[in-house]
Design a protein around this motif. Structure first.
Motif: not given
Length: 141
Positions: A44-64
């Motif tokens: 679960p800890l690994l999945l939580a970190w992966l989810a957080a960074f994945f969501e951050l990458a989505l933010v960059v893609a949607f903004l740019t």
């Protein structure tokens, strides 16, 4: 002009939703980890970190607009996965609100699919990606 504004507002909404989700994960990683563990997922800890960074990458893609269509498709898959994993049919009997949360994921998916097909718009978009091409835009002529 109205089309451009609508597309930019939609992109900002997508970015804001995933930014909030990522911020909550980063700010409360132990809570996110517990939630994932309670759903029965391993690591679960690994999945939580992966989810957080994945969501951050989505933010960059949607903004740019970079890899916008690909990001929208991946976000759609992610959103439906979250719907089934955390609000699926096995949770409806104990709480009717869970059904509403589950259905909301499909509404979000509809917007993401529409965005994936139509791309990031003509303004304020870095036109890089495999699926969306600027030459696919309708011409003004």
């Amino acid at each position: 002009m109205a089309r451009t504004v609508a597309i930019l507002v939609a992109r900002l909404i997508f970015a804001a939703l995933f930014a909030m989700a990522a911020a909550f994960k980063f700010a409360g990683m132990s809570d996110t980890t517990s939630y994932i563990a309670a759903a029965g997922f391993p690591f679960p800890l690994l999945l939580a970190w992966l989810a957080a960074f994945f969501e951050l990458a989505l933010v960059v893609a949607f903004l740019t607009g970079v890899f916008f269509s690909e990001a929208a498709l991946l976000a759609g898959v992610y959103v439906i996965f979250l719907g089934f994993a955390f609000h699926g049919p096995d949770r409806w009997a104990g709480n009717e609100a869970e059904f509403g949360f589950f259905v909301d994921h499909f509404t979000f998916l509809a917007g993401l699919l529409y965005a994936a097909v139509h791309g990031p718009g003509e303004r304020l978009a870095v036109r890089k990606g495999f699926l969306w091409r600027p030459e696919a835009l309708p011409s003004s002529a």
